[in-house]
Design an enzyme around this catalytic site. Structure first.
Site, PDB file in Angstrom:
ATOM      1  N   SER A 139       0.900  -1.063   0.157  1.00  0.00           N
ATOM      2  CA  SER A 139       0.046  -0.034  -0.164  1.00  0.00           C
ATOM      3  C   SER A 139       0.861   1.118  -0.032  1.00  0.00           C
ATOM      4  O   SER A 139       0.464   2.082  -0.370  1.00  0.00           O
ATOM      5  CB  SER A 139      -1.020   0.158   1.137  1.00  0.00           C
ATOM      6  N   ARG A 250      -8.241   2.506 -10.879  1.00  0.00           N
ATOM      7  CA  ARG A 250      -9.176   2.173  -9.749  1.00  0.00           C
ATOM      8  C   ARG A 250     -10.539   2.054 -10.320  1.00  0.00           C
ATOM      9  O   ARG A 250     -11.496   1.439  -9.899  1.00  0.00           O
ATOM     10  CB  ARG A 250      -9.041   2.997  -8.569  1.00  0.00           C
ATOM     11  N   GLN A 286     -39.038 -14.248   2.032  1.00  0.00           N
ATOM     12  CA  GLN A 286     -38.600 -12.794   2.556  1.00  0.00           C
ATOM     13  C   GLN A 286     -37.239 -12.675   2.656  1.00  0.00           C
ATOM     14  O   GLN A 286     -36.611 -12.096   2.318  1.00  0.00           O
ATOM     15  CB  GLN A 286     -39.497 -12.396   3.613  1.00  0.00           C
ATOM     16  N   GLU A 370      -4.571  -2.576  -6.156  1.00  0.00           N
ATOM     17  CA  GLU A 370      -4.611  -1.226  -6.640  1.00  0.00           C
ATOM     18  C   GLU A 370      -4.910  -0.605  -5.308  1.00  0.00           C
ATOM     19  O   GLU A 370      -5.600   0.762  -5.666  1.00  0.00           O
ATOM     20  CB  GLU A 370      -5.683  -0.846  -7.981  1.00  0.00           C
TER      21      GLU A 370
END
Length: 384
Positions: A139, A250, A286, A370
């Site tokens: 990162s 991105r 549901q 990324e």
């Protein structure tokens, strides 16, 4: 025929490329997804060649270099969403040359663009890779330790890269290294290298959880000489070019994640209409219906965020925050929707006879590559 909703009127050219990719996803990609996943560390080169002949692998490159001329990010998103509906790994593999091309277009000279982009066009294009990540630098791209030392006639690169998509397969590489190791982002410079350069070697294929169509390896640089003519942009401008590239990539990856999410949603919806329990289709229960409603709502949100970010880029407006928002929402939507599809299929969702377990593994990468979801939140918060 599966398709994403058309958010506004498209041009005839856009409709044509989207329809081409839709048909390719249905006929060529989806039927091969499981086979490619099972092969583990073999990229589907035959599918890439078929896509190249159809004009899919170079549609995003400028016409002046032989590409399809769809350089706007909106069209790239429309295409990526369709291809990754077919299979996330294969879809991203087919458009991987666009990720190499972005920093070349951002930083390169006219001569470099001609030399390095034209071979990516036509029915038999070269393969490419972009090398940033290192064993200790993911990162935090500014913390890379691979160095490029000035020598007579150019530079000498020494260091190591990790998790590089298409490494070993690729013929051409954009490599980021420090020309000034004492600096962080301002010390990063980009270089263009070719496979076979002396001192450049590759590790074994890295075994991954998903998106196995794209094989990753480590790259080792042992005093690799790079001529000055292959420096991409000025010294210290590499990080700037990388961040500009990330704004585009991105957004395109957000479109890819949205396509994967839509595939999972449609599969779960159709299954829920056919599968009966307690005397009625599970769609009529549901608990299942509400889960499908959440899937559809998140997909719509992710798609609109993605297209809004793409339109901002195409209009020349700042889009760093919007790109991060789109990728964050779309990647987490893909993870949620693939999980929800497995949950809807129950035990069959856990079986490799059905594609949703593979898509769930594939989707996880979208939250990591990324820039992780943590980094996307950091980018967004700094822009607030």
């Amino acid at each position: 025929m599966p398709q994403a909703a058309e958010p506004w009127p498209l041009t005839d050219e856009q409709r044509d490329i989207v329809e081409l990719c839709r048909q390719f996803a249905v006929n060529e990609i989806r039927p091969r997804g499981r086979e490619v996943d099972e092969r583990d560390v073999e990229s589907p080169l035959d599918i890439f060649r078929s896509a190249a002949k159809a004009g899919i692998t170079d549609f995003m490159l400028p016409e002046e270099f032989g590409g399809g001329g769809f350089t706007d990010v909106v069209t790239q998103c429309l295409v990526q969403e369709q291809l990754c509906w077919g299979d996330p790994g294969i879809g991203n593999f087919l458009c991987s040359n666009g990720f190499f091309a972005d920093p070349v277009l951002e930083l390169g000279t006219a001569e470099q663009k001609e030399e390095w982009l034209r071979p990516l066009t036509g029915p038999e294009p070269l393969y490419t890779a972009l090398a940033t990540t290192e064993p200790g630098s993911g990162s935090d791209a500014a913390s890379i330790t691979t160095t490029a030392r000035r020598v007579e006639g150019g530079y000498e690169i020494t260091g190591q890269k990790a998790w590089i998509s298409n490494a070993g397969l690729a013929d051409q590489y954009v490599v980021f290294a420090k020309t000034d190791p004492a600096q962080r982002s301002s010390g990063v410079t980009a270089f263009l290298l070719r496979k076979g350069t002396e001192g450049m070697t590759f590790g074994e294929p890295m075994k991954k959880m998903g998106q196995r169509a794209i094989v990753c390896r480590e790259i080792f640089f042992d005093h690799v000489f790079v001529p000055e003519a292959h420096r991409l942009g000025d010294e210290g401008r590499g990080f700037h070019g990388l961040m500009k590239t990330f704004d585009i990539s991105r957004i395109v990856l957000a479109a890819a994640a949205t396509g994967a999410a839509r595939a999972a949603y449609e599969y779960a919806r159709d299954y829920a209409r056919e599968r009966t329990q307690f005397g009625k289709p599970i769609f009529d229960h549901q608990a299942v219906a509400f889960r499908l409603a959440d899937m559809a709502t998140r997909i719509e949100s992710a798609w609109l965020l993605t297209l809004n970010a793409a339109r901002r880029i195409d209009a020349g407006e700042p889009a760093t925050k919007n790109a991060a928002m789109a990728k964050l929402q779309a990647s987490e939507t893909a993870m949620f929707c693939t999980w929800a599809a497995v949950q809807t299929l129950g035990g069959w969702g856990y079986s490799r006879e059905f594609p949703v377990e593979q898509w769930m593994r594939d989707a996880k990468l979208e939250e990591l590559e990324e820039g992780t979801s943590d980094i996307m939140r950091l980018v967004i918060s700094r822009q607030l």
